[in-house]
Design an enzyme around this catalytic site. Sequence first.
Site, PDB file in Angstrom:
ATOM      1  N   ASP A   1       0.823  -1.206   0.000  1.00 11.95           N
ATOM      2  CA  ASP A   1       0.000   0.000   0.000  1.00 11.95           C
ATOM      3  C   ASP A   1       0.857   1.256   0.000  1.00 11.95           C
ATOM      4  O   ASP A   1       1.924   1.311   0.605  1.00 11.95           O
ATOM      5  CB  ASP A   1      -0.900  -0.021   1.244  1.00 11.95           C
ATOM      6  CG  ASP A   1      -1.827   1.168   1.313  1.00 11.95           C
ATOM      7  OD1 ASP A   1      -2.698   1.283   0.436  1.00 11.95           O
ATOM      8  OD2 ASP A   1      -1.677   1.979   2.248  1.00 11.95           O
TER       9      ASP A   1
ATOM     10  N   GLU B   1       1.099  -0.618  -5.152  1.00 15.55           N
ATOM     11  CA  GLU B   1       0.123   0.434  -5.410  1.00 15.55           C
ATOM     12  C   GLU B   1       0.926   1.724  -5.526  1.00 15.55           C
ATOM     13  O   GLU B   1       1.237   2.385  -4.535  1.00 15.55           O
ATOM     14  CB  GLU B   1      -0.898   0.539  -4.271  1.00 15.55           C
ATOM     15  CG  GLU B   1      -2.014   1.513  -4.602  1.00 15.55           C
ATOM     16  CD  GLU B   1      -2.492   2.343  -3.424  1.00 15.55           C
ATOM     17  OE1 GLU B   1      -3.529   3.013  -3.556  1.00 15.55           O
ATOM     18  OE2 GLU B   1      -1.828   2.338  -2.378  1.00 15.55           O
TER      19      GLU B   1
END
Length: 894
Positions: free
Chosen positions: A557, A610
């Site tokens: 993330d 990401e």
Amino acid sequence: MTRRPTSRTPSDQPEREPEREPDSTNPQPRASTASGAAKASGTAKAAKSAQKTAKPAAKKTARKAAEKTAEKTAETAAKKATKKATKKTRKAVKTAEAAAPAKSGKAATPAAKAPRATARATAAAAPTDPTTPATTTAPTSPTASASPASPASPASPLSPLSPVPDADRSRLLDGTHHDPHSVLGAHLVGDGVAFRALRPYARAVTVVAGELRAELVDDGDGFFSAVVPLRAVPDSYRLHVTYEEADLEVPDAYGFLPALGEFDLHLLGEGRHERLWDALGARPMTHQGVRGTRFTVWAPNARGVRVVGDFNFWDGVGFPMRSLGGSGVWELFVPGLGAGELYKFQITRPDGSMTFRADPLARRTEVPPANSSVVHESAHVWRDEEWLRRRGETPVHEAPLSVYEVHLPSWRPGLTYRQLADQLPAYVSDLGFTHVELMPVAEHPFGGSWGYQVTGFYAPTSRLGSPDDFKHLVDALHRAGIGVLMDWVPAHFPRDDWALAEFDGRPLYEHEDPARAAHPDWGTLEFDYGRKEVRNFLVANATYWCEEFHIDGLRVDAVASMLYLDYSREHGEWSPNEHGGRENLDAVAFLQEMNATVYRRCPGVVTIAEESTAWDGVTRATHHTGPGAQGSPARGGLGFGLKWNMGWMHDSLGYMSKDPVHRKHHHHEMTFSMVYAYSENYVLPISHDEVVHGKRALVSKMPGDWWQRRADHRAYLGFMWAHPGKQLLFMGQEFAQGAEWSEGHGPDWWLLDPAYGAEADHRGVRDLVRDLNSRYRAEPALWQRDTEPGGFAWVAGDAAEDNVFAFLRYGTEGTSPLLCLSNFSPVVRHEYRIGVPGDFAAWREVLNTDAAPYGGGNVLNSDPLKPVPAPAHGHPTSLMLSLPPLATLWLRPV
């Protein structure tokens, strides 16, 4: 981040009951305490005899010691018995005696602190010579001594007391002693073996070793000590501890060597311990033949560390840990403790204040908002050997990858890991997805963060069950043929004062520069990637999930926030790197090390970034160099296997949200992705972030009435599944849920209830997703060459006036191509000409999102389509076909 109350929160400065002054005006015991008076009398007589035989220089000291001892004995004997222990005390005593059950009764709680036990008049010494008669009781004498060369005998009195030196005493009581084992436990001295114990609230402590029973003398403040005339420290001994209403017999925690090896410390010092969870945290084990739990924690700035828990009533005075040299690691092996115990670390900060912290390496935690760590030992037996054996046979970027993203707590609210294991694998398998991606499962205090603000990096959230329960879920998914990806959050952590923030009183896991430590967007703290121990903590954490929980991939993330020093910061709020650039070189090195380590240790595992910028080389191998930036030297790739294509997601959703009459002006938004499609290995994500917080659910982003919205929804999914890149779809979007997702209630499953009038509309979309996945797996052209330019060719990429897109997908040699056509206008286009290669005699429609079972208008091309020798779109032959409104078609050669 909202700070949460600590479960069973001990105060930062736990109070101890002050010592009571002896009553000098009435040294005699009351009539009802004759036995106490007898002991006092015996002690006084022994002291008097000692004075007569001692050297003149020692008479004054002996007399004072005898008087003080007699007074303390009388005071203790005169006191009334304290009230009975509470129910919590009984539980704690039983826990503490796991290795040797309590002989009787219940231990006193801190709320009913017993008076300190006084010096005992007698003690037993065990012979060390096998020919010596059995041990008998011998009186204690403050001046008598035994030669360390000769064994104790029935007539051998104990040597003079060996009280804890004042400096050590105060440091132990203040929680600032770095080496309690050098004071407590058993140690050879000139007169024999000195035994010292720190047992607050105990009334008496006796050393037991075979036939030996030697009662220690109360030194006050919970300290007990004596010198026993032995030649050597016993190989093993126990402490018989008498509390107000219970007797315990346990191995002495301070009679053990360190339970952490030199090689572990060497790897920790280098920041290269790839199985860090084996070295730090709470680990049940057998050490020196005794079962217990080893506690270890990295706290280099601490002045002292204690372990606290239910087993010691959250009072750590009697459980100080030792510092293992310059490693910054503190260690204590506590015999008798096992799985299920609650614990924390009581850390004395550099300024002398105390803080109670959850274990950064805890493998299990309490259910939030409680936040204690829990000793854990896995008993799960894996049954996914076949899955793991086959997992690495084909590289992920050359294999089908269709991902169903799930927020476990809300997929079916109220289900545990084990209950999810009964439902989730069957559902995902039925829809044909190859993988699930789990939003973060690591422990987090605030459910509304969805797991993206982690406090327990090594513990699956206890909201849904135990770590073994989570393993059971992963196991069930694997046995159903479904891979498990997991969101992993190494970018930041919350500021809760019981977790990682200023863990030992100073910045430790976060950067020491406040400007670098504070995350500008989320009110959290960023990790100090330049510190080797912190980098080790995170790299090992990545492999931990893959090795211990058999996770098949990590979606990392917020990578962009890690890579740039100026991320969300204004001019003047950041400082450039050593090359004058804005890249966070420490974070780059960390990500490279993490990816290289995971791929080396865990074959078949994939890492996914990401990353929302144009950073060069996100999915390039770490040893393959590329251009630098702003004067920095060429650097290797970050080493990820895949990257989320945030640009495609943003552009394509922007196009689909426009009214069809305006789409021709945004045609490039659907074609631009192919300009950079092969710069990285991409995943096409329609994730949770796109269907929450006012962004609307996927079907609700579409313009028009309900029919048009569903048609656009279906057409978009058909386009997405055929576009180069892997697919990811968030839960609820597979059946066109119209409402935004909420972690409070999850997907609107009632839309699929046959009793609901529009159930067929939603079921039709779900049936389409099932067929998309089935056909996708069956068509190698859609995934074999996903990352190669030769796997894609535009047929009609410029038909903006028609809102039509057409392209070919190619597999490896010998496989058939697939033709994809999308008509994003609301009109039927009859006799629409599309150029095709001249190598095939006919084409057949294999998927049409306008089919009636999906809820469409059923405008189909049912018969095989034969090419005609009319050139079009650069091909010598072409097809004439009907394009349904707001629909996507897939065709392949017959």
